[in-house]
Design a protein around this motif. Structure first.
Motif, mmCIF file in Angstrom:
data_model
loop_
_atom_site.group_PDB
_atom_site.id
_atom_site.type_symbol
_atom_site.label_atom_id
_atom_site.label_comp_id
_atom_site.label_asym_id
_atom_site.label_seq_id
_atom_site.Cartn_x
_atom_site.Cartn_y
_atom_site.Cartn_z
ATOM 1 N N TRP A 45 0.829 -1.206 0.000
ATOM 2 C CA TRP A 45 0.000 0.000 0.000
ATOM 3 C C TRP A 45 0.863 1.256 0.000
ATOM 4 O O TRP A 45 0.603 2.207 -0.735
ATOM 5 N N ALA A 47 3.915 1.621 -1.075
ATOM 6 C CA ALA A 47 4.527 1.786 -2.393
ATOM 7 C C ALA A 47 3.510 2.299 -3.409
ATOM 8 O O ALA A 47 3.842 3.084 -4.292
ATOM 9 N N LEU A 48 2.269 1.863 -3.268
ATOM 10 C CA LEU A 48 1.217 2.276 -4.200
ATOM 11 C C LEU A 48 0.891 3.758 -4.061
ATOM 12 O O LEU A 48 0.791 4.478 -5.057
ATOM 13 N N GLN A 50 2.694 6.121 -2.935
ATOM 14 C CA GLN A 50 3.824 7.006 -3.225
ATOM 15 C C GLN A 50 4.006 7.235 -4.720
ATOM 16 O O GLN A 50 4.739 8.151 -5.105
ATOM 17 N N ARG A 51 3.345 6.438 -5.536
ATOM 18 C CA ARG A 51 3.463 6.621 -6.981
ATOM 19 C C ARG A 51 2.756 7.913 -7.393
ATOM 20 O O ARG A 51 1.600 8.144 -7.043
ATOM 21 N N PRO A 52 3.430 8.782 -8.115
ATOM 22 C CA PRO A 52 2.818 10.064 -8.481
ATOM 23 C C PRO A 52 1.601 9.921 -9.389
ATOM 24 O O PRO A 52 0.675 10.737 -9.303
ATOM 25 N N ASP A 53 1.565 8.892 -10.238
ATOM 26 C CA ASP A 53 0.406 8.749 -11.118
ATOM 27 C C ASP A 53 -0.835 8.340 -10.319
ATOM 28 O O ASP A 53 -1.936 8.832 -10.596
ATOM 29 N N ILE A 54 -0.674 7.500 -9.327
ATOM 30 C CA ILE A 54 -1.810 7.092 -8.493
ATOM 31 C C ILE A 54 -2.296 8.271 -7.656
ATOM 32 O O ILE A 54 -3.499 8.556 -7.589
ATOM 33 N N LEU A 55 -1.369 8.974 -7.021
ATOM 34 C CA LEU A 55 -1.733 10.127 -6.198
ATOM 35 C C LEU A 55 -2.370 11.228 -7.047
ATOM 36 O O LEU A 55 -3.368 11.833 -6.654
ATOM 37 N N THR A 57 -4.034 10.830 -9.823
ATOM 38 C CA THR A 57 -5.373 10.398 -10.221
ATOM 39 C C THR A 57 -6.371 10.608 -9.091
ATOM 40 O O THR A 57 -7.496 11.075 -9.319
#
Length: 77
Positions: A45, A47-48, A50-55, A57
């Protein structure tokens, strides 16, 4: 509180709630799989989110939803 600050607070709350729901889903999934470790789910979670594309979105979705709600409220008046 100014209206813009209130709306930005709404966006931050929406992003936080989304992160919490994703946390519950990922950790529960990790517990139910053959690995069965709580910390594996927490690390996944972390790692998920912290991803800029996920954040990005999550933030964009919250902003668009808040803007649409504001637009609908002003349209009804």
């Amino acid at each position: 509180m100014p209206p813009l600050t209130k709306k930005l607070t709404d966006v931050a709350i929406a992003v936080g709630l989304t992160m919490a729901v994703v946390f519950v889903i990922v950790v529960t999934n990790s517990l139910l799989t053959s690995r069965g470790a709580y910390w594996i789910g927490v690390n996944l979670w972390f790692a998920l989110v912290q991803r800029p594309d996920i954040l990005g979105t999550m933030i964009l979705t919250a902003l668009v939803t808040t803007a649409y709600a504001m637009w609908q409220q002003t349209r009804r008046r």
